[in-house]
Design an enzyme around this catalytic site. Structure first.
Site, short mmCIF file in Angstrom:
data_model
loop_
_atom_site.label_atom_id
_atom_site.label_comp_id
_atom_site.label_asym_id
_atom_site.label_seq_id
_atom_site.Cartn_x
_atom_site.Cartn_y
_atom_site.Cartn_z
N TYR A 41 26.34 30.95 25.20
CA TYR A 41 27.70 31.46 25.41
C TYR A 41 28.44 31.65 24.09
O TYR A 41 29.11 32.67 23.88
CB TYR A 41 28.50 30.52 26.34
CG TYR A 41 29.73 31.19 26.90
CD1 TYR A 41 29.71 31.81 28.16
CD2 TYR A 41 30.91 31.26 26.17
CE1 TYR A 41 30.82 32.45 28.67
CE2 TYR A 41 32.04 31.92 26.66
CZ TYR A 41 31.98 32.50 27.91
OH TYR A 41 33.09 33.16 28.40
N PRO A 97 28.98 42.05 32.46
CA PRO A 97 29.99 41.32 31.67
C PRO A 97 29.98 39.79 31.83
O PRO A 97 30.66 39.11 31.06
CB PRO A 97 31.32 41.90 32.16
CG PRO A 97 31.02 42.55 33.47
CD PRO A 97 29.58 42.94 33.45
N TYR A 105 34.72 30.60 35.79
CA TYR A 105 33.71 31.46 36.43
C TYR A 105 33.43 30.85 37.80
O TYR A 105 33.01 29.69 37.88
CB TYR A 105 32.42 31.49 35.63
CG TYR A 105 32.51 32.25 34.31
CD1 TYR A 105 32.17 33.60 34.24
CD2 TYR A 105 32.89 31.61 33.13
CE1 TYR A 105 32.22 34.30 33.04
CE2 TYR A 105 32.94 32.30 31.92
CZ TYR A 105 32.61 33.65 31.88
OH TYR A 105 32.66 34.33 30.69
N HIS A 140 38.70 28.59 22.30
CA HIS A 140 38.40 27.85 23.53
C HIS A 140 37.18 26.98 23.29
O HIS A 140 36.13 27.48 22.89
CB HIS A 140 38.11 28.82 24.69
CG HIS A 140 39.34 29.33 25.34
ND1 HIS A 140 39.33 29.91 26.59
CD2 HIS A 140 40.62 29.37 24.92
CE1 HIS A 140 40.57 30.27 26.92
NE2 HIS A 140 41.36 29.97 25.92
N LYS A 148 28.99 39.25 26.68
CA LYS A 148 28.06 39.49 25.57
C LYS A 148 28.11 40.93 25.03
O LYS A 148 27.55 41.22 23.97
CB LYS A 148 26.62 39.17 25.99
CG LYS A 148 26.37 37.70 26.15
CD LYS A 148 26.25 37.00 24.80
CE LYS A 148 26.61 35.55 24.87
NZ LYS A 148 27.83 35.16 24.21
P1 RFL Z 1 32.30 51.87 23.02
O1 RFL Z 1 33.40 50.90 23.04
O2 RFL Z 1 31.89 52.53 24.28
O3 RFL Z 1 32.70 52.99 21.95
C1 RFL Z 1 31.97 54.19 21.81
C2 RFL Z 1 32.91 55.25 21.31
O4 RFL Z 1 32.17 56.45 21.12
C3 RFL Z 1 32.95 57.55 21.63
N1 RFL Z 1 31.99 58.63 21.94
C4 RFL Z 1 31.82 59.71 21.16
N2 RFL Z 1 32.39 60.07 20.01
C5 RFL Z 1 31.99 61.25 19.45
N3 RFL Z 1 31.05 62.06 20.03
C6 RFL Z 1 30.45 61.74 21.18
N4 RFL Z 1 29.54 62.52 21.73
C7 RFL Z 1 30.83 60.51 21.80
N5 RFL Z 1 30.45 59.87 22.93
C8 RFL Z 1 31.17 58.74 23.00
C9 RFL Z 1 33.67 56.97 22.82
O5 RFL Z 1 34.83 57.72 23.15
C10 RFL Z 1 33.99 55.56 22.33
O6 RFL Z 1 35.25 55.50 21.71
O7 RFL Z 1 30.96 51.24 22.38
P2 RFL Z 1 30.81 50.16 21.22
O8 RFL Z 1 31.68 50.49 20.05
O9 RFL Z 1 29.36 49.99 21.04
O10 RFL Z 1 31.43 48.81 21.79
C11 RFL Z 1 30.81 48.15 22.85
C12 RFL Z 1 31.85 47.49 23.74
O11 RFL Z 1 32.90 48.39 24.01
C13 RFL Z 1 31.22 47.05 25.04
O12 RFL Z 1 29.99 46.36 24.82
C14 RFL Z 1 32.07 46.11 25.87
O13 RFL Z 1 33.38 46.57 26.05
C15 RFL Z 1 31.39 45.98 27.22
N6 RFL Z 1 32.32 45.59 28.23
C16 RFL Z 1 32.68 44.30 28.25
N7 RFL Z 1 32.10 43.43 27.37
C17 RFL Z 1 32.46 42.14 27.37
O14 RFL Z 1 31.94 41.38 26.53
N8 RFL Z 1 33.40 41.69 28.28
C18 RFL Z 1 34.02 42.54 29.18
O15 RFL Z 1 34.87 42.12 29.93
C19 RFL Z 1 33.66 43.89 29.20
N9 RFL Z 1 34.22 44.79 30.05
C20 RFL Z 1 32.86 46.54 29.13
C21 RFL Z 1 33.84 46.10 30.03
C22 RFL Z 1 32.44 47.88 29.14
C23 RFL Z 1 32.96 48.81 30.03
N10 RFL Z 1 32.43 50.15 30.02
C24 RFL Z 1 31.64 50.64 28.89
C25 RFL Z 1 32.41 51.00 31.11
C26 RFL Z 1 34.42 47.02 30.89
C27 RFL Z 1 33.99 48.38 30.91
C28 RFL Z 1 34.69 49.30 31.86
C1 PHB Z 2 37.61 39.20 29.91
O1 PHB Z 2 38.52 38.46 29.54
O2 PHB Z 2 37.78 40.40 30.11
C2 PHB Z 2 36.24 38.62 30.14
C3 PHB Z 2 36.00 37.30 29.80
C4 PHB Z 2 34.74 36.77 30.03
C5 PHB Z 2 33.76 37.54 30.59
C6 PHB Z 2 34.01 38.86 30.91
C7 PHB Z 2 35.26 39.40 30.69
O3 PHB Z 2 32.54 37.00 30.83
#
Ligand code: RFL
Ligand code: PHB
Length: 389
Positions: free
Chosen positions: A384, A292, A200, A72, A296
């Site tokens: 971004y 989110p 957005y 994009h 980032k």
């Molecule tokens: P993760 O993905 O949370 O993975 C951590 C892993 O560790 C496991 N774990 C354990 N394993 C062994 N022993 C323990 N005691 C443990 N405790 C936990 C968990 O089961 C898991 O598999 O962290 P990681 O790898 O640092 O990755 C980070 C990303 O996942 C995170 O920054 C993003 O997904 C944040 N986030 C979003 N980021 C975006 O850029 N755009 C989004 O749209 C977006 N949506 C989100 C999100 C994070 C969410 N969370 C954490 C609630 C939506 C949600 C719901």
């Molecule tokens: C998503 O596609 O889940 C998404 C994209 C941009 C954002 C947050 C989430 O800033």
């Protein structure tokens, strides 16, 4: 069992680190609390910075990403019926890649399996021992059987609720937090995207985001109350509200359909310092959370992995501690800039419960300044697409 790097957490941070170490012949074991299906069932981020794309290439896992991801070159910002575009390519020369976190994680699992890498699922009661000494080890159990891994280093990639961060003593650890007074209700639907780039939207009814995964899979969000539950929102109610928050000409062309996933995420800014204690290193959500807005979270996890991977490489290949000693400082410098950007973009786009008409006018003035000012657009675009590592 013995390994060089014991990695707690089989999310994107832990898997990417493990796969990168493998490319340099450095051994690791990944311990994951859940099952692989559970990890792959979590719908999260959707926008990848070039830095993360580069790391996936370095890990040998970027084939599908390049075949199926969508570069994009810009994004749209709307306020009421007004809408303008910020061109990333023009201002930075760099696009972002639309490719879901689920797919990134799937590609990394596949690569670890192909390489014969060890990932233990369903681990319970992980405890980190002697992280501040020269011979750390982990204890844990699988199916009530106690196990132990001795290692040189521990990578805490276990997300916000993991054990790693809490292993750092209270008198060493400093935490910084901001909780936002709203959440995001997100749905996934098998419908074509309303627009070929993300929108957005700042609307008087609250924030909305139109995102996507592919030409027939959409990810849409609306700002919601922290008291709301996903089951309070029928698909019809979601679509009706979403349409009211994006410009009318976009709402007209929106294709709706049944949701295949619906969830609410709270919004939080959080940083823990330092990100290293002895031989324990925190990566990704274990150390920091961003709201989110601006996508980032996953990308900042990736920059941590980059710094840690290079520090560990220097340790094993050059017998130098310089990289691991600099890890926390380098990672945090970039983390705080991502925190600032996510906080700024969230503040610009959401409706706050205590917001006055004055505050709203200021948001609109800032959006209009951004719309008309090249320097402001360039600053937004640089953040971004991702600041340099
Ligand atoms: P993760 O993905 O949370 O993975 C951590 C892993 O560790 C496991 N774990 C354990 N394993 C062994 N022993 C323990 N005691 C443990 N405790 C936990 C968990 O089961 C898991 O598999 O962290 P990681 O790898 O640092 O990755 C980070 C990303 O996942 C995170 O920054 C993003 O997904 C944040 N986030 C979003 N980021 C975006 O850029 N755009 C989004 O749209 C977006 N949506 C989100 C999100 C994070 C969410 N969370 C954490 C609630 C939506 C949600 C719901
Ligand atoms: C998503 O596609 O889940 C998404 C994209 C941009 C954002 C947050 C989430 O800033």
């Amino acid at each position: 069992m013995r390994t060089q790097v014991a990695i707690i957490g089989g999310g994107p941070s832990g898997l990417l680190l493990s796969q990168l170490l493998h490319t340099r012949g450095i051994e690791s074991v990944v311990l994951e609390r859940k099952t692989k299906d559970y990890v792959l069932g979590r719908i999260r981020a959707g926008v990848l910075e070039q830095g993360l794309v580069g790391l996936m290439e370095e890990a040998g896992c970027a084939e599908r990403l390049h075949a199926e991801g969508y570069p994009h070159d810009g994004t749209l910002l709307s306020y009421g019926n007004e809408m303008f575009r910020v061109d990333f390519k023009e201002h930075t020369g760099t696009p972002v890649m639309v490719y879901g976190q689920t797919e990134v994680t799937r590609d990394l699992y596949e690569a670890r399996e192909k390489a014969g890498g060890l990932v233990e699922f369903n681990v319970e009661d992980v405890v980190i021992h002697d992280a501040d000494g020269d011979a750390p080890y982990l204890t844990y159990s699988v199916n009530n059987e106690d196990r132990r891994i001795d290692c040189d280093f521990v990578a805490g990639c276990d997300g916000f609720h993991g054990v790693s961060r809490k292993t750092i003593p209270d008198d060493v650890r400093r935490e910084y937090e901001k909780i936002y007074p709203f959440g995001w209700l997100g749905i996934l639907s098998e419908t074509p995207p309303v627009n070929h780039e993300l929108i957005y939207a700042n609307s008087p009814r609250g924030f909305a985001l139109a995102s996507m995964r592919n030409e027939n899979l959409c990810r849409y969000y609306i700002q919601c109350s922290l008291n709301d539950k996903p089951e309070d929102w029928s698909d019809e109610a979601f679509w009706a509200e979403f349409k009211k928050r994006i410009p009318a000409d976009q709402a007209e062309k929106l294709v709706t359909g049944p949701s295949i996933e619906k969830s609410i995420a709270p919004l939080r800014s959080f940083v823990t310092e330092p990100m290293r204690w002895g031989r324990l290193f925190l990566c990704g959500d274990a150390a920091h959370i961003v709201p989110p807005t601006g996508a980032k979270g996953l990308n900042t996890a990736a920059s941590d992995v980059h710094y840690l991977f290079n520090g560990l490489r220097e340790f094993y290949e050059k017998n130098s501690c310089a990289g691991i000693d600099a890890y926390s400082t380098k990672a945090l410098a970039r983390v705080w800039k991502a925190e600032r950007f996510s906080w700024w973009f969230s503040s610009l786009m959401h409706r706050y419960p205590d917001q006055t008409d004055f505050d709203h006018k200021i948001q609109i003035a800032e959006l209009e300044f951004l719309r008309s000012n090249t320097a402001a657009q360039k600053a937004m675009a640089e953040n971004y697409v991702g600041l340099p590592y």
